[in-house]
Design a protein around this motif. Structure first.
Motif, PDB file in Angstrom:
ATOM      1  N   LEU A  75       0.843  -1.194   0.000  1.00 41.32           N
ATOM      2  CA  LEU A  75       0.000   0.000   0.000  1.00 41.32           C
ATOM      3  C   LEU A  75       0.875   1.241   0.000  1.00 41.32           C
ATOM      4  CD1 LEU A  75      -2.621  -1.020   2.704  1.00 41.32           C
ATOM      5  CD2 LEU A  75      -2.869  -1.130   0.218  1.00 41.32           C
ATOM      6  N   VAL A  76       0.565   2.167  -0.887  1.00 44.29           N
ATOM      7  CA  VAL A  76       1.297   3.425  -0.960  1.00 44.29           C
ATOM      8  C   VAL A  76       0.291   4.561  -1.097  1.00 44.29           C
ATOM      9  CG1 VAL A  76       3.385   2.399  -1.931  1.00 44.29           C
ATOM     10  CG2 VAL A  76       1.603   3.203  -3.457  1.00 44.29           C
ATOM     11  N   PRO A  77       0.664   5.777  -0.721  1.00 45.05           N
ATOM     12  CA  PRO A  77      -0.309   6.869  -0.670  1.00 45.05           C
ATOM     13  C   PRO A  77      -0.632   7.546  -1.998  1.00 45.05           C
ATOM     14  CG  PRO A  77       1.798   7.613   0.159  1.00 45.05           C
ATOM     15  CD  PRO A  77       1.932   6.133  -0.090  1.00 45.05           C
ATOM     16  N   THR A  78       0.176   7.352  -3.032  1.00 44.75           N
ATOM     17  CA  THR A  78      -0.097   8.051  -4.285  1.00 44.75           C
ATOM     18  C   THR A  78       0.068   7.120  -5.484  1.00 44.75           C
ATOM     19  OG1 THR A  78       2.193   8.749  -4.654  1.00 44.75           O
ATOM     20  CG2 THR A  78       0.796  10.224  -3.330  1.00 44.75           C
ATOM     21  N   ARG A  79      -0.580   7.468  -6.575  1.00 47.30           N
ATOM     22  CA  ARG A  79      -0.454   6.696  -7.813  1.00 47.30           C
ATOM     23  C   ARG A  79       0.984   6.737  -8.315  1.00 47.30           C
ATOM     24  NH1 ARG A  79      -3.515   4.734 -11.983  1.00 47.30           N
ATOM     25  NH2 ARG A  79      -5.427   5.392 -10.969  1.00 47.30           N
ATOM     26  N   GLU A  80       1.622   7.903  -8.222  1.00 41.26           N
ATOM     27  CA  GLU A  80       3.007   8.036  -8.677  1.00 41.26           C
ATOM     28  C   GLU A  80       3.923   7.057  -7.935  1.00 41.26           C
ATOM     29  OE1 GLU A  80       5.808  11.302  -7.410  1.00 41.26           O
ATOM     30  OE2 GLU A  80       5.467  11.891  -9.511  1.00 41.26           O
ATOM     31  N   LEU A  81       3.767   6.987  -6.629  1.00 40.15           N
ATOM     32  CA  LEU A  81       4.587   6.064  -5.852  1.00 40.15           C
ATOM     33  C   LEU A  81       4.239   4.613  -6.182  1.00 40.15           C
ATOM     34  CD1 LEU A  81       6.823   5.689  -3.816  1.00 40.15           C
ATOM     35  CD2 LEU A  81       5.134   5.949  -1.985  1.00 40.15           C
ATOM     36  N   ALA A  82       2.967   4.328  -6.430  1.00 44.29           N
ATOM     37  CA  ALA A  82       2.567   2.973  -6.831  1.00 44.29           C
ATOM     38  C   ALA A  82       3.250   2.574  -8.126  1.00 44.29           C
ATOM     39  CB  ALA A  82       1.050   2.896  -6.984  1.00 44.29           C
ATOM     40  N   GLN A  83       3.342   3.491  -9.057  1.00 48.68           N
ATOM     41  CA  GLN A  83       4.005   3.197 -10.325  1.00 48.68           C
ATOM     42  C   GLN A  83       5.499   2.969 -10.125  1.00 48.68           C
ATOM     43  OE1 GLN A  83       2.622   6.679 -12.399  1.00 48.68           O
ATOM     44  NE2 GLN A  83       0.893   5.590 -13.314  1.00 48.68           N
ATOM     45  N   GLN A  84       6.109   3.757  -9.259  1.00 47.02           N
ATOM     46  CA  GLN A  84       7.541   3.587  -8.977  1.00 47.02           C
ATOM     47  C   GLN A  84       7.805   2.240  -8.307  1.00 47.02           C
ATOM     48  OE1 GLN A  84       8.721   6.992  -6.658  1.00 47.02           O
ATOM     49  NE2 GLN A  84       8.267   8.421  -8.306  1.00 47.02           N
ATOM     50  N   VAL A  85       6.986   1.888  -7.332  1.00 49.32           N
ATOM     51  CA  VAL A  85       7.141   0.615  -6.636  1.00 49.32           C
ATOM     52  C   VAL A  85       6.924  -0.535  -7.620  1.00 49.32           C
ATOM     53  CG1 VAL A  85       6.117  -0.886  -4.868  1.00 49.32           C
ATOM     54  CG2 VAL A  85       6.598   1.516  -4.345  1.00 49.32           C
ATOM     55  N   ASP A  86       5.921  -0.417  -8.472  1.00 47.32           N
ATOM     56  CA  ASP A  86       5.645  -1.447  -9.462  1.00 47.32           C
ATOM     57  C   ASP A  86       6.847  -1.662 -10.381  1.00 47.32           C
ATOM     58  OD1 ASP A  86       3.792  -3.297 -10.851  1.00 47.32           O
ATOM     59  OD2 ASP A  86       3.987  -1.839 -12.480  1.00 47.32           O
ATOM     60  N   GLN A  87       7.502  -0.593 -10.785  1.00 47.24           N
ATOM     61  CA  GLN A  87       8.674  -0.715 -11.658  1.00 47.24           C
ATOM     62  C   GLN A  87       9.812  -1.455 -10.967  1.00 47.24           C
ATOM     63  OE1 GLN A  87       9.444   3.332 -12.769  1.00 47.24           O
ATOM     64  NE2 GLN A  87       8.040   3.265 -14.506  1.00 47.24           N
ATOM     65  N   VAL A  88      10.030  -1.179  -9.703  1.00 47.54           N
ATOM     66  CA  VAL A  88      11.108  -1.856  -8.967  1.00 47.54           C
ATOM     67  C   VAL A  88      10.770  -3.332  -8.780  1.00 47.54           C
ATOM     68  CG1 VAL A  88      12.344  -1.978  -6.772  1.00 47.54           C
ATOM     69  CG2 VAL A  88      11.906   0.244  -7.827  1.00 47.54           C
ATOM     70  N   ILE A  89       9.537  -3.624  -8.394  1.00 48.67           N
ATOM     71  CA  ILE A  89       9.134  -5.016  -8.153  1.00 48.67           C
ATOM     72  C   ILE A  89       9.091  -5.809  -9.457  1.00 48.67           C
ATOM     73  CG2 ILE A  89       7.226  -6.476  -7.370  1.00 48.67           C
ATOM     74  CD1 ILE A  89       6.686  -4.367  -5.205  1.00 48.67           C
ATOM     75  N   ALA A  90       8.776  -5.144 -10.564  1.00 46.51           N
ATOM     76  CA  ALA A  90       8.679  -5.835 -11.849  1.00 46.51           C
ATOM     77  C   ALA A  90       9.985  -6.506 -12.247  1.00 46.51           C
ATOM     78  CB  ALA A  90       8.238  -4.863 -12.936  1.00 46.51           C
ATOM     79  N   ALA A  91      11.113  -5.946 -11.878  1.00 42.98           N
ATOM     80  CA  ALA A  91      12.406  -6.515 -12.282  1.00 42.98           C
ATOM     81  C   ALA A  91      12.626  -7.911 -11.702  1.00 42.98           C
ATOM     82  CB  ALA A  91      13.540  -5.570 -11.917  1.00 42.98           C
ATOM     83  N   PRO A  92      12.593  -8.099 -10.381  1.00 40.29           N
ATOM     84  CA  PRO A  92      12.793  -9.456  -9.878  1.00 40.29           C
ATOM     85  C   PRO A  92      11.640 -10.398 -10.226  1.00 40.29           C
ATOM     86  CG  PRO A  92      12.434  -7.956  -8.041  1.00 40.29           C
ATOM     87  CD  PRO A  92      12.555  -7.125  -9.280  1.00 40.29           C
ATOM     88  N   VAL A  93      10.425  -9.876 -10.325  1.00 42.55           N
ATOM     89  CA  VAL A  93       9.273 -10.709 -10.665  1.00 42.55           C
ATOM     90  C   VAL A  93       9.382 -11.232 -12.099  1.00 42.55           C
ATOM     91  CG1 VAL A  93       6.782 -10.606 -11.127  1.00 42.55           C
ATOM     92  CG2 VAL A  93       7.676  -9.785  -8.957  1.00 42.55           C
ATOM     93  N   SER A  94       9.978 -10.451 -12.973  1.00 43.82           N
ATOM     94  CA  SER A  94      10.068 -10.854 -14.379  1.00 43.82           C
ATOM     95  C   SER A  94      10.918 -12.108 -14.585  1.00 43.82           C
ATOM     96  CB  SER A  94      10.618  -9.707 -15.229  1.00 43.82           C
ATOM     97  OG  SER A  94      11.978  -9.481 -14.942  1.00 43.82           O
ATOM     98  N   TYR A  95      11.700 -12.477 -13.595  1.00 44.43           N
ATOM     99  CA  TYR A  95      12.538 -13.682 -13.686  1.00 44.43           C
ATOM    100  C   TYR A  95      11.877 -14.883 -13.014  1.00 44.43           C
ATOM    101  CZ  TYR A  95      16.419 -11.041 -15.576  1.00 44.43           C
ATOM    102  OH  TYR A  95      17.211 -10.288 -16.401  1.00 44.43           O
ATOM    103  N   THR A  96      10.609 -14.739 -12.635  1.00 48.49           N
ATOM    104  CA  THR A  96       9.883 -15.803 -11.941  1.00 48.49           C
ATOM    105  C   THR A  96       8.590 -16.118 -12.682  1.00 48.49           C
ATOM    106  OG1 THR A  96       8.524 -14.349 -10.572  1.00 48.49           O
ATOM    107  CG2 THR A  96      10.736 -14.875  -9.726  1.00 48.49           C
TER     108      THR A  96
END
Length: 106
Positions: A75-96
């Motif tokens: 959970l994050v307070p803004t859409r912008e932060l959600a997008q940033q978090v999604d980009q970081v998480i997408a990297a390790p997730v993309s290898y699974t």
């Protein structure tokens, strides 16, 4: 501490390599061992310090890809932060075989 001393899968190690990350940042160095032990943690560090990856790595490692249900929520307070978090998480997730989705209200 280094990433070599952590219980990381080959997929996560590959993701770190693709991200050109070889050494943990100070917040990662202090938080990752505790998070991999399953401990709760409140951390504070400057923008760009690697906080998101610090909580994302243990989360990705602990999620069971055979369970077809939501296993983690960030959970994050803004859409912008959600997008940033999604980009970081997408990297390790993309290898699974996991899926990560950024959602929010307009």
């Amino acid at each position: 501490m280094s990433f070599d001393t952590l219980p990381l899968s080959a997929a996560t190690r590959a993701a770190l390599g693709a991200m050109h990350i070889s050494e943990p940042t100070p917040i990662q160095e202090r938080s990752l061992p505790l998070l991999f032990e399953g401990r709760d943690l409140i951390g504070q560090a400057r923008t760009g310090s690697g906080k998101t990856l610090a909580f994302a790595l243990p989360m990705v490692e602990k999620v069971d890809p055979t369970i077809k249900a939501v296993q983690a929520v960030v959970l994050v307070p803004t859409r912008e932060l959600a997008q940033q978090v999604d980009q970081v998480i997408a990297a390790p997730v993309s290898y699974t075989h996991l899926r990560a989705h950024e959602t929010g209200r307009n």
